[in-house]
Design a protein around this motif. Structure first.
Motif, PDB file in Angstrom:
ATOM      1  N   ALA A 136       0.879  -1.216  -0.073  1.00 38.44           N
ATOM      2  CA  ALA A 136       0.093   0.208   0.386  1.00 38.44           C
ATOM      3  C   ALA A 136       0.687   1.301   0.148  1.00 38.44           C
ATOM      4  O   ALA A 136       0.591   2.363  -0.139  1.00 38.44           O
ATOM      5  CB  ALA A 136      -0.943   0.262   1.848  1.00 38.44           C
ATOM      6  N   ARG A 151      -4.645   8.173  -4.179  1.00 40.75           N
ATOM      7  CA  ARG A 151      -5.466   6.945  -3.381  1.00 40.75           C
ATOM      8  C   ARG A 151      -5.892   6.445  -4.248  1.00 40.75           C
ATOM      9  O   ARG A 151      -6.574   5.414  -3.176  1.00 40.75           O
ATOM     10  CB  ARG A 151      -5.692   8.170  -2.192  1.00 40.75           C
ATOM     11  CG  ARG A 151      -6.729   7.717  -1.334  1.00 40.75           C
ATOM     12  CD  ARG A 151      -7.295   9.373  -0.279  1.00 40.75           C
ATOM     13  NE  ARG A 151      -7.484   9.905  -0.967  1.00 40.75           N
ATOM     14  CZ  ARG A 151      -8.147  10.735  -0.537  1.00 40.75           C
ATOM     15  NH1 ARG A 151      -8.102  11.529   0.648  1.00 40.75           N
ATOM     16  NH2 ARG A 151      -8.689  11.609  -0.507  1.00 40.75           N
ATOM     17  N   HIS A 155      -6.277   2.134  -3.672  1.00 39.57           N
ATOM     18  CA  HIS A 155      -7.592   1.471  -2.875  1.00 39.57           C
ATOM     19  C   HIS A 155      -8.608   0.754  -3.303  1.00 39.57           C
ATOM     20  O   HIS A 155      -8.906  -0.488  -3.332  1.00 39.57           O
ATOM     21  CB  HIS A 155      -8.530   2.988  -2.332  1.00 39.57           C
ATOM     22  CG  HIS A 155      -7.930   3.330  -1.092  1.00 39.57           C
ATOM     23  ND1 HIS A 155      -8.649   4.271  -0.340  1.00 39.57           N
ATOM     24  CD2 HIS A 155      -7.104   3.074  -0.252  1.00 39.57           C
ATOM     25  CE1 HIS A 155      -7.989   4.929   0.638  1.00 39.57           C
ATOM     26  NE2 HIS A 155      -6.612   4.735   1.061  1.00 39.57           N
ATOM     27  N   GLN A 159      -9.347  -2.903  -3.071  1.00 36.17           N
ATOM     28  CA  GLN A 159     -10.327  -3.996  -3.074  1.00 36.17           C
ATOM     29  C   GLN A 159     -10.554  -4.878  -4.591  1.00 36.17           C
ATOM     30  O   GLN A 159     -10.428  -6.181  -3.941  1.00 36.17           O
ATOM     31  CB  GLN A 159     -11.323  -2.428  -3.230  1.00 36.17           C
ATOM     32  CG  GLN A 159     -11.336  -1.281  -2.432  1.00 36.17           C
ATOM     33  CD  GLN A 159     -12.399  -0.904  -2.460  1.00 36.17           C
ATOM     34  OE1 GLN A 159     -12.709  -0.108  -4.155  1.00 36.17           O
ATOM     35  NE2 GLN A 159     -12.327   0.262  -2.300  1.00 36.17           N
TER      36      GLN A 159
END
Length: 293
Positions: A136, A151, A155, A159
């Motif tokens: 990350a 960002r 993300h 997911q």
């Protein structure tokens, strides 16, 4: 784990990483997944037809249920994985997908079946979590949170990576049951499942023939590569499952993450290569420790 099984899994990991890089470079969607299934069925037809002539007559409800379930789950796998590649980086989606599958399987076994976990297993969970943190962005992720586009991309990759891991855990259990308990031929089982995949994905392709034709002109070479090579990878895994425990084979497959993190960062020019490579290594070591614990 027997040496033969280990060699099969490591070779399968390398092949798996290579075809995922090819899929990422092509930026494909469900049409690309259909083209892959088409070439799988075409290229592997001689082996599938030969084995089918010998064994299909003996299949019962259990065998056909496993094949249909495997085909359906693999369709979900391809759709989610390829969408993740379009939305984020391979070096984010791929390690999370490959790492979360065995992790989810182990945690479900603990929660639903009352299996126990040792201190080594808990250490494995911590390693997986730390690997996710590195992928990350590690300590530098806090500065990235101020840049909206990065960002959102990060993300989304996380997911889709975890969702792909859920499908991996699902088809691993189904296919492992098929070859270990029902003693189905790995090649025939995988081939018929590919036929099911092709049929399930045919309708979306037929709904827009013009777009499918344009995609075919650009993607058929990549689809041929993936369709011809990826079955070799997974059939190796299925044969390994016949001679080694599933709880050992599934985590060992995560060696593919190391290949993907290294090759993906180099060939695709994705950033944070060192952090993502370290994260992939942590996830791989973590799931192995979890399986052993």
């Amino acid at each position: 784990m027997p040496v033969t099984a280990l060699v099969l899994v490591v070779l399968a990991g390398l092949i798996h990483a290579v075809w995922n890089i090819a899929a990422k470079k092509d930026d494909g969607d469900v049409r690309f997944a259909f083209f892959i299934a088409f070439f799988k069925v075409l290229v592997w037809a001689p082996a599938g037809l030969y084995l089918g002539w010998q064994q299909l007559a003996a299949w019962g409800i259990a065998e056909w249920t496993c094949v249909v379930a495997s085909g359906l789950i693999h369709v979900l796998y391809f759709v989610v994985l390829l969408r993740g590649y379009r939305k984020s980086d391979l070096t984010v989606v791929y390690p999370l997908a490959r790492g979360s599958g065995p992790l989810i399987s182990s945690l479900l076994a603990i929660a639903l079946f009352g299996e126990h976990i040792s201190a080594l297993g808990f250490t494995g969970i911590a390693a997986v979590v730390f690997g996710v943190f590195l992928i990350a962005g590690g300590p530098g992720m806090w500065s990235k949170l101020h840049t909206g586009e990065q960002r959102v991309r990060l993300h989304r990759g996380m997911q889709y990576g975890v969702l792909t891991g859920v499908t991996i855990a699902s088809y691993t259990l189904v296919d492992g049951y098929a070859v270990k308990v029902l003693h189905m031929s790995p090649v025939l089982m995988f081939y018929i499942a590919c036929c099911v995949q092709g049929l399930l994905m045919l309708l979306p392709v037929l709904q827009d023939i013009g777009t499918a034709r344009r995609h075919w002109q650009c993607q058929w070479k990549y689809a041929l590569l993936v369709g011809a090579v990826s079955p070799v990878s997974y059939v190796m895994v299925l044969y390994a499952l016949q001679i080694a425990p599933l709880s050992h084979v599934a985590p060992a497959r995560e060696v593919s993450m190391l290949f993907a993190a290294l090759l993906g960062g180099h060939l695709l020019g994705e950033g944070d290569r060192l952090a993502r490579l370290c994260g992939a290594a942590c996830i791989g070591l973590g799931v192995v420790a979890l399986a052993m614990g």
